[in-house]
Motif scaffolding. Structure first.
Motif, PDB file in Angstrom:
ATOM      1  N   VAL A 112       0.843  -1.189   0.000  1.00 26.34           N
ATOM      2  CA  VAL A 112       0.000   0.000   0.000  1.00 26.34           C
ATOM      3  C   VAL A 112       0.879   1.239   0.000  1.00 26.34           C
ATOM      4  O   VAL A 112       1.919   1.283   0.660  1.00 26.34           O
ATOM      5  CB  VAL A 112      -0.966   0.002   1.208  1.00 26.34           C
ATOM      6  N   ASN A 113       0.460   2.247  -0.761  1.00 26.66           N
ATOM      7  CA  ASN A 113       1.152   3.534  -0.845  1.00 26.66           C
ATOM      8  C   ASN A 113       0.321   4.585  -0.110  1.00 26.66           C
ATOM      9  O   ASN A 113      -0.777   4.931  -0.533  1.00 26.66           O
ATOM     10  CB  ASN A 113       1.333   3.930  -2.311  1.00 26.66           C
ATOM     11  N   SER A 114       0.844   5.075   1.015  1.00 26.58           N
ATOM     12  CA  SER A 114       0.143   6.097   1.803  1.00 26.58           C
ATOM     13  C   SER A 114       1.017   7.330   1.995  1.00 26.58           C
ATOM     14  O   SER A 114       0.827   8.094   2.949  1.00 26.58           O
ATOM     15  CB  SER A 114      -0.255   5.519   3.166  1.00 26.58           C
ATOM     16  N   ALA A 115       1.965   7.530   1.081  1.00 27.20           N
ATOM     17  CA  ALA A 115       2.976   8.577   1.261  1.00 27.20           C
ATOM     18  C   ALA A 115       2.416   9.993   1.205  1.00 27.20           C
ATOM     19  O   ALA A 115       2.941  10.903   1.847  1.00 27.20           O
ATOM     20  CB  ALA A 115       4.077   8.416   0.209  1.00 27.20           C
ATOM     21  N   ALA A 116       1.338  10.205   0.441  1.00 27.96           N
ATOM     22  CA  ALA A 116       0.865  11.574   0.210  1.00 27.96           C
ATOM     23  C   ALA A 116       0.204  12.209   1.431  1.00 27.96           C
ATOM     24  O   ALA A 116       0.195  13.431   1.578  1.00 27.96           O
ATOM     25  CB  ALA A 116      -0.096  11.604  -0.971  1.00 27.96           C
ATOM     26  N   GLY A 117      -0.364  11.426   2.316  1.00 29.88           N
ATOM     27  CA  GLY A 117      -1.041  11.967   3.488  1.00 29.88           C
ATOM     28  C   GLY A 117      -2.398  12.558   3.154  1.00 29.88           C
ATOM     29  O   GLY A 117      -2.887  12.496   2.021  1.00 29.88           O
ATOM     30  N   LEU A 118      -3.029  13.145   4.162  1.00 30.41           N
ATOM     31  CA  LEU A 118      -4.346  13.773   4.044  1.00 30.41           C
ATOM     32  C   LEU A 118      -4.142  15.286   3.966  1.00 30.41           C
ATOM     33  O   LEU A 118      -3.827  15.933   4.956  1.00 30.41           O
ATOM     34  CB  LEU A 118      -5.215  13.410   5.249  1.00 30.41           C
ATOM     35  N   ALA A 119      -4.309  15.842   2.790  1.00 34.06           N
ATOM     36  CA  ALA A 119      -4.036  17.264   2.571  1.00 34.06           C
ATOM     37  C   ALA A 119      -5.271  18.106   2.842  1.00 34.06           C
ATOM     38  O   ALA A 119      -6.412  17.679   2.607  1.00 34.06           O
ATOM     39  CB  ALA A 119      -3.557  17.487   1.148  1.00 34.06           C
ATOM     40  N   CYS A 120      -5.051  19.315   3.335  1.00 30.89           N
ATOM     41  CA  CYS A 120      -6.153  20.244   3.587  1.00 30.89           C
ATOM     42  C   CYS A 120      -6.866  20.580   2.283  1.00 30.89           C
ATOM     43  O   CYS A 120      -6.240  20.865   1.259  1.00 30.89           O
ATOM     44  CB  CYS A 120      -5.605  21.515   4.225  1.00 30.89           C
ATOM     45  N   VAL A 121      -8.195  20.533   2.297  1.00 32.48           N
ATOM     46  CA  VAL A 121      -8.995  20.914   1.139  1.00 32.48           C
ATOM     47  C   VAL A 121      -8.980  22.439   1.028  1.00 32.48           C
ATOM     48  O   VAL A 121      -9.315  23.134   2.005  1.00 32.48           O
ATOM     49  CB  VAL A 121     -10.436  20.398   1.271  1.00 32.48           C
ATOM     50  N   PRO A 122      -8.581  22.984  -0.120  1.00 30.28           N
ATOM     51  CA  PRO A 122      -8.509  24.453  -0.265  1.00 30.28           C
ATOM     52  C   PRO A 122      -9.816  25.140   0.120  1.00 30.28           C
ATOM     53  O   PRO A 122     -10.901  24.685  -0.229  1.00 30.28           O
ATOM     54  CB  PRO A 122      -8.209  24.633  -1.760  1.00 30.28           C
ATOM     55  N   GLY A 123      -9.687  26.235   0.879  1.00 27.11           N
ATOM     56  CA  GLY A 123     -10.853  26.999   1.287  1.00 27.11           C
ATOM     57  C   GLY A 123     -11.540  26.505   2.540  1.00 27.11           C
ATOM     58  O   GLY A 123     -12.516  27.111   2.993  1.00 27.11           O
ATOM     59  N   SER A 124     -11.057  25.406   3.130  1.00 26.32           N
ATOM     60  CA  SER A 124     -11.720  24.857   4.313  1.00 26.32           C
ATOM     61  C   SER A 124     -11.112  25.350   5.621  1.00 26.32           C
ATOM     62  O   SER A 124     -11.592  24.999   6.706  1.00 26.32           O
ATOM     63  CB  SER A 124     -11.696  23.325   4.279  1.00 26.32           C
ATOM     64  N   GLY A 125     -10.034  26.162   5.544  1.00 17.95           N
ATOM     65  CA  GLY A 125      -9.524  26.808   6.745  1.00 17.95           C
ATOM     66  C   GLY A 125      -8.288  26.213   7.360  1.00 17.95           C
ATOM     67  O   GLY A 125      -7.793  26.730   8.369  1.00 17.95           O
ATOM     68  N   CYS A 126      -7.733  25.121   6.790  1.00 19.65           N
ATOM     69  CA  CYS A 126      -6.575  24.483   7.426  1.00 19.65           C
ATOM     70  C   CYS A 126      -5.262  24.756   6.703  1.00 19.65           C
ATOM     71  O   CYS A 126      -4.224  24.144   7.005  1.00 19.65           O
ATOM     72  CB  CYS A 126      -6.801  22.978   7.570  1.00 19.65           C
ATOM     73  N   GLY A 127      -5.315  25.668   5.721  1.00 21.65           N
ATOM     74  CA  GLY A 127      -4.081  26.105   5.073  1.00 21.65           C
ATOM     75  C   GLY A 127      -3.355  25.003   4.336  1.00 21.65           C
ATOM     76  O   GLY A 127      -3.948  24.269   3.542  1.00 21.65           O
TER      77      GLY A 127
END
Length: 215
Positions: A112-127
Motif C-alpha cells: 500500500v502507498n500512503s505517502a501523500a497523506g491527508l491534505a487540507c482541502v482548499p478553502g476549508s480553513g486548514c491552510g
C-alpha cells in the motif's frame, strides 16, 4: 517470470469545522481473512478488490467531535460510505486478493502507498496542513492461524510501498505444500483515526493505493 501487478486506489477525506469539531474521512475497502485453494492449471492471473467491486472508490470517514478532543483525545472509529459492502464485524472494509498460475512457487504480495497523506482541502480553513496517514490504523479480522499468510492489525506507515502480506505458494518449502497453484486471501479491516495530535480546523482529503503483485 515478469511480475504481474494489479492496483486499487482508495480516497481519504478529513474535515474540521470550527474549533470543536474535526471530521476526517479516509477511503478504504473491506477485508476478511479466508484462504481458498484451486488445483487448476491456468495462465497467471491476479485479482484485487478493496471494498466495492469495479471502479468504485470507497471512503471511510472519521468525525472528531469536541468531546473526543477535550479533556483528553480519544481514538475515532471510521465509518465507511454507503457504497461499501457490509462486513462482519460491521463498519469494516474487505480486502480480497487472489492469484493463480500454472507451475512453480510464486509470491503473492500486497503493498500500500500512503505517502501523500491527508491534505487540507482548499478553502476549508486548514491552510497547507497535511495529516500523515500514520494516524490511521486498523484491526484485521478473520485472520488465518498462519500469521505470515494474512493481513495483520497495524497502521499505515506513510511510505510509498508498505508490505501488508507476502505469501509464498505453492511448491516445496511453501506454507501450503505443492498440490495447488492458486490462493485467495481476504480480511476485514476496521479503521481508526488515532486522534493523538490536534490539527487546524478544516477538511482533509487523501488517497491510498493498494497494489497486488504475483512474482
Amino acid at each position: 517470470m515478469i511480475p504481474l501487478p494489479v492496483r486499487h486506489r482508495m480516497r481519504a477525506l478529513c474535515g474540521r469545522h470550527g474549533p470543536a469539531l474535526l471530521a476526517c474521512a479516509c477511503a478504504c475497502g473491506p477485508a476478511q481473512a479466508v484462504f481458498t485453494f484451486f488445483p487448476l492449471d491456468v495462465p497467471r492471473t491476479i485479482l484485487l478488490q478493496v471494498g466495492a467491486s469495479g471502479a468504485t472508490v470507497n471512503t471511510v470517514r472519521f468525525n472528531v467531535t469536541g468531546a473526543q478532543i477535550s479533556p483528553s483525545p480519544t481514538p475515532v472509529p471510521g465509518v465507511p460510505d454507503a457504497l461499501t459492502p457490509g462486513t462482519s464485524p460491521a463498519g469494516g472494509v474487505r480486502v480480497r486478493m487472489r492469484g493463480q498460475w500454472g507451475s512453480g512457487n510464486q509470491n503473492l504480495v500486497l503493498t500500500v502507498n500512503s505517502a501523500a497523506g491527508l491534505a487540507c482541502v482548499p478553502g476549508s480553513g486548514c491552510g497547507s496542513t497535511v495529516i500523515p496517514f500514520t494516524t490511521v490504523g486498523w484491526i484485521a479480522h478473520d485472520k488465518d492461524s498462519n500469521a505470515a499468510s494474512d493481513i495483520q492489525s497495524g497502521s499505515f506507515s506513510g511510505s510509498a510501498s508498505q508490505t501488508l502480506v507476502s505469501v509464498l505458494c505453492c511448491g516445496p518449502g511453501s506454507a501450503f505444500g505443492s498440490s495447488y497453484r492458486s490462493v485467495e486471501i481476504a480480511n476485514t479491516l476496521v479503521f481508526t483515526y488515532s486522534n493523538a495530535t490536534l490539527y487546524p480546523a478544516g477538511r482533509y482529503r487523501g488517497t491510498v493505493t493498494f497494489t497486488a503483485t504475483l512474482q
